[in-house]
Design an enzyme around this catalytic site. Structure first.
Site, PDB file in Angstrom:
ATOM      1  N   ASP A 192      -0.168   5.089   0.743  1.00  0.00           N
ATOM      2  CA  ASP A 192      -0.379   6.169   1.708  1.00  0.00           C
ATOM      3  C   ASP A 192      -0.227   5.685   3.138  1.00  0.00           C
ATOM      4  O   ASP A 192      -0.911   4.769   3.586  1.00  0.00           O
ATOM      5  CB  ASP A 192      -1.773   6.769   1.523  1.00  0.00           C
ATOM      6  CG  ASP A 192      -1.933   7.470   0.176  1.00  0.00           C
ATOM      7  OD1 ASP A 192      -0.912   7.690  -0.498  1.00  0.00           O
ATOM      8  OD2 ASP A 192      -3.084   7.779  -0.190  1.00  0.00           O
ATOM      9  N   ASP A 227       0.859  -1.173   0.000  1.00  0.00           N
ATOM     10  CA  ASP A 227       0.000   0.000   0.000  1.00  0.00           C
ATOM     11  C   ASP A 227       0.905   1.236   0.000  1.00  0.00           C
ATOM     12  O   ASP A 227       2.068   1.165   0.406  1.00  0.00           O
ATOM     13  CB  ASP A 227      -0.888  -0.027   1.251  1.00  0.00           C
ATOM     14  CG  ASP A 227      -1.624   1.266   1.468  1.00  0.00           C
ATOM     15  OD1 ASP A 227      -2.350   1.697   0.562  1.00  0.00           O
ATOM     16  OD2 ASP A 227      -1.449   1.866   2.558  1.00  0.00           O
TER      17      ASP A 227
END
Length: 311
Positions: free
Chosen positions: A66, A64
């Site tokens: 962010d 991922d």
């Protein structure tokens, strides 16, 4: 867009839009790649196997973006760069700044904030050429993103690369931004939200839906099938409970800078955890003590500075 033939059967329900978003993101990622603590220690008596496994070409890693690889929200940083280039008004930046400050302080994603940011981004880029935004994305990475990469997470990604494995970003951010970041970090490629374009011009619509939650799992599943990967030998890394579907797909899930819901789930499932945010935990992994404080202060300062500028 026609369904991709290499999508494997799913053991759980997923909306048609999630499947479409996942397939579109996987297809875009493959095209792009072709063109180019709170650590849970094991008991002392248990010797953990070496991971990642050197030379295991059936394994890959999915990260991922962010708050996992990058401090804060990549879409906000991209928005700052577009504002600097006169793409939109000050009031729009104020909304982006508030969403960024909330995200950093809360440490988790708010669906309404994400939808608002996504809608804003689509309206901003509508009518612009894809090539134009890609070039601007390269500049914005240097201006706002490069210094916000978590060193600890970057080291984890590099360990997979050094083992000869492919490493992919998986994010709700636009795929063009994600691909720029992946390329600049030396990663294999990126899965991201695919915005519709006709003749190289953005229409202001999405293909499917944002690559978020179940859609991320669909994208990873589709890419793994196309790359002939064994998901039980793959790893995934995320900070958000929204990514539990993706983390649950792989044999080696990691909770990185986890929100409270993911932390609890990870402990219940005996998943490994890494936290690079606070001074105490940063010291454990050899990061500067100020790193965690800066991550919180940065978003708040941006919102305050913008408010003062507007007065």
């Amino acid at each position: 867009m026609a369904a991709l033939g290499w999508l494997t059967p799913r053991r759980r329900s997923a909306t048609a839009r999630s499947v479409l978003a996942g397939e579109a993101s996987a297809e875009a990622a493959r095209k792009s790649s072709q063109e180019l603590e709170d650590i849970s220690p094991a008991p002392d008596a248990v010797q953990e196997p070496v991971f990642p496994v050197l030379g295991d070409d059936k394994a890959a890693a999915f990260f991922d973006l962010d708050n996992t690889v990058m401090q804060g929200a990549s879409l906000f940083h991209f928005g700052r760069g577009l504002y600097k280039r006169k793409f939109f008004e000050t009031r729009d930046l104020a909304r982006f700044a508030w969403q960024q400050a909330w995200f950093r302080l809360a440490g988790s994603e708010d669906p309404e904030h994400m939808q608002d940011a996504q809608n804003s981004a689509l309206s901003i880029v509508q009518g612009h050429r894809v090539a134009e935004l890609t070039i601007i994305g390269e500049e914005i990475y240097d201006e706002y993103m490069a210094e916000r990469i978590w060193p600890g997470t970057r080291a984890l990604a590099q360990a997979h690369l050094d083992a000869g494995q492919k490493v992919w970003l998986v994010t709700a951010a636009p795929v063009e931004i994600a691909q720029v970041i992946a390329r600049r970090l030396g990663l294999t490629g990126a899965l991201g939200t695919v915005a519709e374009s006709v003749d190289g011009v953005y229409t202001g619509k999405l293909v499917g839906e944002p690559l978020h939650g179940p859609a991320k799992a669909e994208a990873v599943r589709a890419l793994a099938a196309a790359e002939r990967l064994d998901l039980s030998r793959c790893a995934a890394y995320s900070d958000s409970h929204n990514d539990i579907p993706m983390l649950s797909l792989v044999g080696h899930p990691y909770a990185i800078n986890p929100d409270s819901k993911l932390r609890k789930h990870a402990r219940d499932m005996d998943w490994r955890l890494r936290d690079y945010r606070t001074a105490r935990k940063a010291a454990k992994v050899g990061l500067p003590a100020a790193a965690g404080v800066g991550a919180v202060a940065g978003g708040t300062a941006a919102a305050i500075a913008l408010h003062r500028r507007r007065r």
